[in-house]
Design a protein around this motif. Structure first.
Motif, PDB file in Angstrom:
ATOM      1  N   ALA A  22      39.679   0.908 -26.802  1.00  0.00           N
ATOM      2  CA  ALA A  22      40.730   1.006 -27.358  1.00  0.00           C
ATOM      3  C   ALA A  22      41.860   2.022 -27.236  1.00  0.00           C
ATOM      4  N   ARG A  23      40.917   3.185 -27.301  1.00  0.00           N
ATOM      5  CA  ARG A  23      41.970   4.967 -26.695  1.00  0.00           C
ATOM      6  C   ARG A  23      42.043   4.625 -25.380  1.00  0.00           C
ATOM      7  N   ARG A  24      41.360   4.281 -24.847  1.00  0.00           N
ATOM      8  CA  ARG A  24      41.899   3.926 -23.185  1.00  0.00           C
ATOM      9  C   ARG A  24      43.391   3.066 -22.907  1.00  0.00           C
ATOM     10  N   LYS A  25      42.680   2.048 -23.804  1.00  0.00           N
ATOM     11  CA  LYS A  25      43.862   0.499 -23.420  1.00  0.00           C
ATOM     12  C   LYS A  25      45.551   1.666 -24.169  1.00  0.00           C
ATOM     13  N   ARG A  26      45.190   2.266 -25.231  1.00  0.00           N
ATOM     14  CA  ARG A  26      46.587   2.546 -25.701  1.00  0.00           C
ATOM     15  C   ARG A  26      47.021   3.944 -24.879  1.00  0.00           C
ATOM     16  N   ARG A  27      45.904   4.659 -24.454  1.00  0.00           N
ATOM     17  CA  ARG A  27      46.599   5.827 -23.565  1.00  0.00           C
ATOM     18  C   ARG A  27      47.369   5.225 -22.096  1.00  0.00           C
ATOM     19  N   ALA A  28      46.460   4.343 -21.181  1.00  0.00           N
ATOM     20  CA  ALA A  28      46.854   3.604 -20.777  1.00  0.00           C
ATOM     21  C   ALA A  28      48.688   3.166 -20.468  1.00  0.00           C
ATOM     22  N   LEU A  29      48.802   2.422 -21.835  1.00  0.00           N
ATOM     23  CA  LEU A  29      50.005   2.329 -22.366  1.00  0.00           C
ATOM     24  C   LEU A  29      50.720   3.116 -22.842  1.00  0.00           C
ATOM     25  N   ASP A  30      50.616   3.856 -23.025  1.00  0.00           N
ATOM     26  CA  ASP A  30      51.311   5.053 -23.000  1.00  0.00           C
ATOM     27  C   ASP A  30      51.858   6.082 -22.154  1.00  0.00           C
ATOM     28  N   ARG A  31      50.770   6.132 -20.875  1.00  0.00           N
ATOM     29  CA  ARG A  31      51.660   6.536 -19.362  1.00  0.00           C
ATOM     30  C   ARG A  31      52.253   5.695 -18.994  1.00  0.00           C
ATOM     31  N   ILE A  32      52.255   3.838 -19.389  1.00  0.00           N
ATOM     32  CA  ILE A  32      53.167   3.075 -18.281  1.00  0.00           C
ATOM     33  C   ILE A  32      54.724   3.538 -19.245  1.00  0.00           C
ATOM     34  N   ALA A  33      54.412   3.222 -20.526  1.00  0.00           N
ATOM     35  CA  ALA A  33      56.008   4.030 -20.945  1.00  0.00           C
ATOM     36  C   ALA A  33      56.654   4.719 -20.556  1.00  0.00           C
ATOM     37  N   ALA A  34      55.456   6.272 -20.660  1.00  0.00           N
ATOM     38  CA  ALA A  34      56.083   7.813 -20.260  1.00  0.00           C
ATOM     39  C   ALA A  34      56.634   6.937 -18.633  1.00  0.00           C
ATOM     40  N   THR A  35      56.431   6.859 -18.057  1.00  0.00           N
ATOM     41  CA  THR A  35      56.700   6.734 -16.639  1.00  0.00           C
ATOM     42  C   THR A  35      57.645   5.922 -16.200  1.00  0.00           C
ATOM     43  N   GLU A  36      57.661   5.007 -17.192  1.00  0.00           N
ATOM     44  CA  GLU A  36      58.954   4.625 -17.359  1.00  0.00           C
ATOM     45  C   GLU A  36      60.018   5.053 -17.454  1.00  0.00           C
ATOM     46  N   LYS A  37      60.499   6.000 -18.922  1.00  0.00           N
ATOM     47  CA  LYS A  37      60.967   6.685 -19.447  1.00  0.00           C
ATOM     48  C   LYS A  37      61.714   8.240 -18.815  1.00  0.00           C
ATOM     49  N   THR A  38      60.604   8.131 -17.412  1.00  0.00           N
ATOM     50  CA  THR A  38      60.630   9.425 -16.671  1.00  0.00           C
ATOM     51  C   THR A  38      61.670   9.114 -15.369  1.00  0.00           C
ATOM     52  N   THR A  39      61.398   7.520 -14.849  1.00  0.00           N
ATOM     53  CA  THR A  39      62.254   7.475 -13.862  1.00  0.00           C
ATOM     54  C   THR A  39      63.178   7.629 -13.779  1.00  0.00           C
ATOM     55  N   PRO A  40      63.689   7.241 -14.600  1.00  0.00           N
ATOM     56  CA  PRO A  40      65.629   7.700 -13.479  1.00  0.00           C
ATOM     57  C   PRO A  40      65.302   9.450 -13.479  1.00  0.00           C
ATOM     58  N   ILE A  41      64.401  10.511 -14.519  1.00  0.00           N
ATOM     59  CA  ILE A  41      64.490  11.817 -14.184  1.00  0.00           C
ATOM     60  C   ILE A  41      64.744  12.189 -12.632  1.00  0.00           C
ATOM     61  N   ILE A  42      63.489  11.340 -12.182  1.00  0.00           N
ATOM     62  CA  ILE A  42      62.628  11.716 -11.304  1.00  0.00           C
ATOM     63  C   ILE A  42      63.399  11.091  -9.730  1.00  0.00           C
ATOM     64  N   ARG A  43      63.682   9.987 -10.457  1.00  0.00           N
ATOM     65  CA  ARG A  43      64.516   9.575  -9.066  1.00  0.00           C
ATOM     66  C   ARG A  43      65.749  10.882  -9.016  1.00  0.00           C
ATOM     67  N   SER A  44      67.227  11.031 -10.062  1.00  0.00           N
ATOM     68  CA  SER A  44      67.664  11.964  -9.962  1.00  0.00           C
ATOM     69  C   SER A  44      67.438  13.760  -9.270  1.00  0.00           C
ATOM     70  N   LEU A  45      66.308  14.097  -9.630  1.00  0.00           N
ATOM     71  CA  LEU A  45      65.675  15.337  -8.735  1.00  0.00           C
ATOM     72  C   LEU A  45      65.327  14.713  -7.138  1.00  0.00           C
ATOM     73  N   LEU A  46      64.890  13.450  -6.919  1.00  0.00           N
ATOM     74  CA  LEU A  46      65.168  13.018  -5.581  1.00  0.00           C
ATOM     75  C   LEU A  46      65.614  13.116  -4.911  1.00  0.00           C
ATOM     76  N   ASN A  47      67.000  12.501  -5.294  1.00  0.00           N
ATOM     77  CA  ASN A  47      68.220  12.718  -4.861  1.00  0.00           C
ATOM     78  C   ASN A  47      68.827  13.575  -4.826  1.00  0.00           C
ATOM     79  N   ASP A  48      69.022  15.000  -5.283  1.00  0.00           N
ATOM     80  CA  ASP A  48      68.967  16.402  -5.432  1.00  0.00           C
ATOM     81  C   ASP A  48      70.296  16.080  -6.485  1.00  0.00           C
TER      82      ASP A  48
END
Length: 409
Positions: free
Chosen positions: A91-117
């Motif tokens: 259950a912990r692994r499952k929660r952690r995986a879901l947290d990673r997925i959600a955090a990755t989605e939240k940070t996508t715009p930031i990473i995209r802006s960084l890569l586009n300078d």
């Protein structure tokens, strides 16, 4: 606790706690065993102190049955708790995986802006800290993005497949652990009710055991190689008795084909065949019993080591003992030499002699007074060498001589 939850060296000691055990199962109006509020238990009343030992207890017939049963109870309860911990870890692994997925989605715009300078690295780092408060999770997400930046289409496909397999494996394990847990809880409820005299529970217990053995045979016929691998590491294997002549032969052939216990023979030696009847030779009986006690002790050492790994640490196992009311008895000194000893055979005979002598002296201090050693006492008296030490040494010498004749090459 609301329910029971359910070799080179001596295993780590487990601290003890106040005994805690439960009431038997209640019975419904239909006669079916029900659940108590605390769930099925193996123990009796809360005042009982359930003591177990890492080493087996010696008797002239072999390991003491009550002591062996008590250790098996401890191991089964500990295995049930380990399963609970596995469910929690999944259950912990499952929660952690879901947290990673959600955090990755939240940070996508930031990473995209960084890569586009569009933003500087410092500004991107500041935004990432605001979005993900958990430092460890933020580091995992950044590691993920570091891989994504350099990932090839082939690697991306492999990673996608790996994540899908991991999620599927987690779901599979969760489902199987729930099934296993439900089966064990049901069996213990039936056992408690049946041992209390509930006829219906006894019938259900017999019927379910027969059904389980039948299903095992069906699965075994479908996957013989798979079950042969499992059977090689098992001490017991269920067979169904039938009201037919010679059913024992087919059952014995099945057990032989499965090679039951083959991987455990390091813990149970096949004695060299010697002449004479064991019943008339107490030294041989004691020698065989001593070997079985040492082998049982070595097996317990392995079982404890596996439990410690399953609990992640000896401290976690000790915490289980405290909650479940198990207490480790004071270890015997002779067992120090038993855990790392090689399997019983001619090359290791010198070490076995030392352990067997120490074990008999510690487990049965007045063994020379037992009736089977009357001849040795009379012989010692005729020779004028009848002190306790002389008699005991003479008896131990006879046992060691028998041990030498039993050792396989």
């Amino acid at each position: 606790m609301k329910r029971r939850n359910s070799k080179a060296s001596r295993p780590k000691q487990v601290n003890s706690g106040t005994a805690k055990s439960g009431r038997g199962s209640q019975t419904s109006r239909r006669g079916k065993p029900g659940k108590t509020k605390s769930g099925p238990r193996l123990a009796g009343t809360i005042s009982e102190c359930r003591v177990f030992g890492f080493e087996a207890r010696f008797t002239p017939e072999g390991p003491a049955e009550e002591d062996a049963r008590r250790f098996q109870e401890f191991r089964l309860e500990a295995e049930e708790r380990r399963q609970v911990l596995q469910v929690r870890e999944l259950a912990r692994r499952k929660r952690r995986a879901l947290d990673r997925i959600a955090a990755t989605e939240k940070t996508t715009p930031i990473i995209r802006s960084l890569l586009n300078d569009e933003i500087s690295p410092d500004k991107a780092a500041a935004r990432l800290k605001r979005v993900i408060k958990d430092e460890e999770l933020r580091r995992e997400v950044m590691d993920h993005w570091a891989e994504v930046v350099t990932i090839t289409p082939e690697k991306e496909a492999d990673e996608t497949e790996r994540l899908a397999c991991e999620r599927a494996d987690i779901r599979r394990r969760e489902r199987l652990l729930k099934i296993d847990k439900a089966i064990h809880r049901g069996y213990w409820a039936l056992v408690e009710a049946a041992t209390a005299g509930d006829v219906t529970a006894a019938e259900y217990l017999a019927e379910t055991a027969i059904a389980a053995a039948s299903w095992l045979l069906h699965a075994e016929n479908s996957q013989p190689d798979l079950f042969k691998k499992i059977a090689r590491s098992q001490v017991f294997w269920p067979v169904l008795a039938q009201d037919e002549p010679d059913w024992e032969r087919s059952a014995a052939s099945r057990i032989a084909a499965l090679d039951v216990g083959a991987d455990l023979r390091v813990f149970r030696t096949r004695f060299r065949q010697a002449r004479g009847t064991d019943a008339n030779l107490p030294a041989r009986l004691w020698a065989k019993a001593a070997v079985r006690v040492v082998e049982e002790t070595r097996w317990r050492g392995l079982a404890i080591a596996r439990l410690v790994r399953g609990f992640s640490s000896s401290r976690e196992l000790a915490h289980f003992c405290t909650e479940a009311g198990w207490k480790l008895r004071t270890p015997k000194k002779w067992a120090d030499g038993a855990y790392g000893i090689a399997p019983f055979a001619k090359p290791s005979l010198a070490n076995w002699k030392k352990v067997v002598r120490a074990m008999i002296r510690e487990e049965v201090p007045d063994f020379h007074l037992r009736p089977e050693w009357a001849n040795q006492r009379r012989t010692a008296e005729r020779r004028g060498r009848d002190t306790i030490g002389e008699i005991q040494n003479a008896i131990l010498d006879d046992i060691i001589s028998a041990l030498e004749r039993l050792a396989p090459g």
